[in-house]
Write a protein that holds these residues in place. Structure first.
Motif, PDB file in Angstrom:
ATOM      1  N   GLY A  42       0.839  -1.192   0.000  1.00 17.03           N
ATOM      2  CA  GLY A  42       0.000   0.000   0.000  1.00 17.03           C
ATOM      3  C   GLY A  42       0.869   1.233   0.000  1.00 17.03           C
ATOM      4  O   GLY A  42       2.082   1.162   0.213  1.00 17.03           O
ATOM      5  N   SER A  46      -0.791   4.045   4.536  1.00 15.10           N
ATOM      6  CA  SER A  46      -1.875   3.069   4.414  1.00 15.10           C
ATOM      7  C   SER A  46      -2.056   2.229   5.672  1.00 15.10           C
ATOM      8  O   SER A  46      -3.059   1.513   5.805  1.00 15.10           O
ATOM      9  N   GLN A 230      -5.427   0.246   1.979  1.00 17.02           N
ATOM     10  CA  GLN A 230      -5.668   1.609   1.519  1.00 17.02           C
ATOM     11  C   GLN A 230      -6.239   2.414   2.672  1.00 17.02           C
ATOM     12  O   GLN A 230      -7.317   2.098   3.179  1.00 17.02           O
TER      13      GLN A 230
END
Length: 536
Positions: A42, A46, A230
């Protein structure tokens, strides 16, 4: 998979009220089995490293677990007191940190630092500890392990220091190994060696590996399973083949699309331009002397020759220690070459005194690798950008007006001029570094590993920005990098350096299609995920 070594269930980590979102990690569940590698990927922010620090019990005081469990061998680590966690760290969980130089004690010998692991957990007597230290250093592939044990961290290369960190993490054969971006700052050949080493040790010891990275090339090499985060939320999880070949989530597809290809884009042919930077027969030797020995010499740059035209990007590519940064710093006269000629716009700057050089320094500027380390934390970004012009006689009013224009040029809000570096993300800080380099309207920019520490999506944005600015302003760029994928996308020509010498030089497309030198071919073979991402 059987009983997992590590099981994370519905983990939520709350951020302080002043943060831009309520949770660093929100309701995340993951598990890792013995002998398995789970890659957590990520962008920066994240939550990847927060999960690792939560497992280790090393969360910042402002970040609080507010839900979920982290179970290692049936015990919930979140319920353990600090004393109990001390017995878990090292013995049951080992961790490899991103930057070994900041993780190792600079005033202790390597052997002492590894031996501390045994002392802290009351393992072995002193003679056995010393013997085991040497065995560990040999196991991770370090040459002359007895000499390494006596050395200090600064006497080792980056790859050697990372191997020391791996030896330390595996000293007590933990069930779980956490690797937090352990190869980000390493060149491709050292990176490949470290990845093979971790994989071999995983198979030998049956260790579960939690590997945190933003580099999908690395993921393609080592992942059994992949978890994509995310903004603190788990958006996709699956086997390495599933996620890389058939990503389901739009965010995953966007990250994969941002991975630079090893295929250079087509570039329009243009008429040759007059060189703005000329380097001939450049030599730089570092000499190490002591009271007790004759010392030794290291040729950091030997017989270096190249030209750089206005609007052109020349890439200097090679491993750590190949001399790339030395050549770049000689061009800037941050270090003085021992011999050779450097001409900037027809002026021979290699022979100028410091005072005579001063008015010409504005013509060649630098973008540094680590913008956080190179930006003064006590100054606003407006002041940081305006300082150069002010020092060169521009009035403060005009310098700050120009700073606002430059912030807009690099896609940052001009209203951010009174904010400080720590208030920006890594990618935003790099944009500030670019604005500072442009403030003096230079003819040449030396970009020294300018995107190596950035995640793939931010890296793609910065590369696009640099190219757009070059086309708009006619900049000549000397681009120093160890990342061949980045070099493919931004460089018009490539010069490959090995042990202080340029061993191959040519147009990017031709060199990538048919590298002539064996060393260049070795670099291509070492690119993580090179086969998977070559023809995208």
């Amino acid at each position: 998979m059987g009983n997992p070594v590590l099981s994370i269930e519905k983990l939520t980590l709350a951020l302080p009220s002043y943060a831009d979102r309520p949770q660093a990690v929100n309701d995340v569940s993951l598990s890792i089995g013995a002998g398995e590698t789970l890659c957590v990927v990520g962008e920066s922010g994240s939550g990847k490293s927060m999960i690792a620090h939560a497992v280790m019990g090393l969360l910042p005081t402002a970040v609080k677990p507010t839900g979920g469990t982290i179970r290692l061998g049936g015990r919930d680590l979140l319920s353990l007191d600090p004393a109990a966690m001390l017995s878990v760290r090292g013995r049951e969980i080992g961790m490899i940190f991103q930057e070994p130089m900041t993780s190792l004690n600079p005033v202790m010998r390597i052997g002492q630092q590894i031996s501390e692991m045994f002392e802290a957990h009351h393992v072995f007597d002193r003679p056995k500890r010393s013997k085991r230290v040497v065995e560990l250093l040999d196991e991770v592939g370090l040459p002359d392990p007895q000499r390494i044990a006596r050395a200090y961290p600064h006497e080792l290369s980056g790859g050697q220091r990372q191997r020391v960190m791996i030896a330390m993490a595996l000293a007590l054969e933990p069930k779980l190994l956490i690797a937090d971006e352990p190869t980000t700052a390493l060149d491709v050949t050292t990176q490949a060696q470290i990845l093979k080493l971790i994989d071999r040790l995983r198979r030998q010891h049956g260790t579960a590996v939690l590997f945190i990275t933003h580099d999908f090339g690395v993921v393609a090499e080592i992942a059994d399973r992949i978890a994509v985060l995310q903004q603190g939320t788990l958006v996709e999880e699956g086997t390495g083949t599933e996620v890389l070949s058939r990503p389901r989530h739009e965010y995953t597809r966007r990250l994969l699309a941002a991975v630079p290809s090893l295929v250079p884009p087509e570039r329009s042919k243009s008429q040759p331009k007059e060189p703005i930077l000329l380097v001939e027969n450049l030599e730089k030797v570092y000499r190490k002397r002591s009271l007790f020995s004759a010392g030794r010499e290291v040729k950091a740059a030997e017989n270096i020759n190249f030209t750089l035209a206005r609007g052109e990007t020349l890439g200097l590519v090679g491993e750590s220690g190949s001399g790339k940064s030395t050549v770049g710093r000689c061009c800037l006269r941050l270090i003085d070459p021992d011999s050779g000629k450097i001409e900037l716009g027809g002026l021979r700057i290699s022979d100028l005194s410091t005072s005579a050089l001063r008015p010409h320094r504005k013509k060649i500027q630098m973008i540094f690798q680590d913008p956080f380390a190179s930006l003064n934390p006590r100054q606003t970004i407006g002041r940081i950008i305006a300082d150069g012009p002010i020092a060169n006689g521009v009035s403060p009013e005009k310098a700050f007006e120009r700073a606002r224009e430059l912030l807009d040029l690099v896609a940052l809000s001009p209203n951010a001029i009174d904010r400080y570096p720590h208030e920006f993300s890594g990618g935003q800080r790099q944009r500030v570094g670019i604005a500072r380099a442009l403030a003096l309207e230079p003819d040449v920019i030396v970009a020294d590993e300018a995107v190596s520490a950035l995640d793939v999506s931010v890296q793609a944005q910065i590369l696009t920005l640099i190219k757009e600015l070059q086309e708009r302003l006619g900049l000549a760029i000397l681009f120093v990098t160890h990342d061949l994928r980045v070099a493919a996308q931004i460089c018009d020509r490539i010069a490959v350096m090995q042990r202080g010498r340029i061993v191959e030089c040519g147009e990017t497309a031709a060199l990538f299609a048919n590298p002539q030198h064996e060393y260049t071919r070795q670099l291509f073979a070492a690119v993580p995920g090179g086969r998977r991402f070559r023809n995208r």
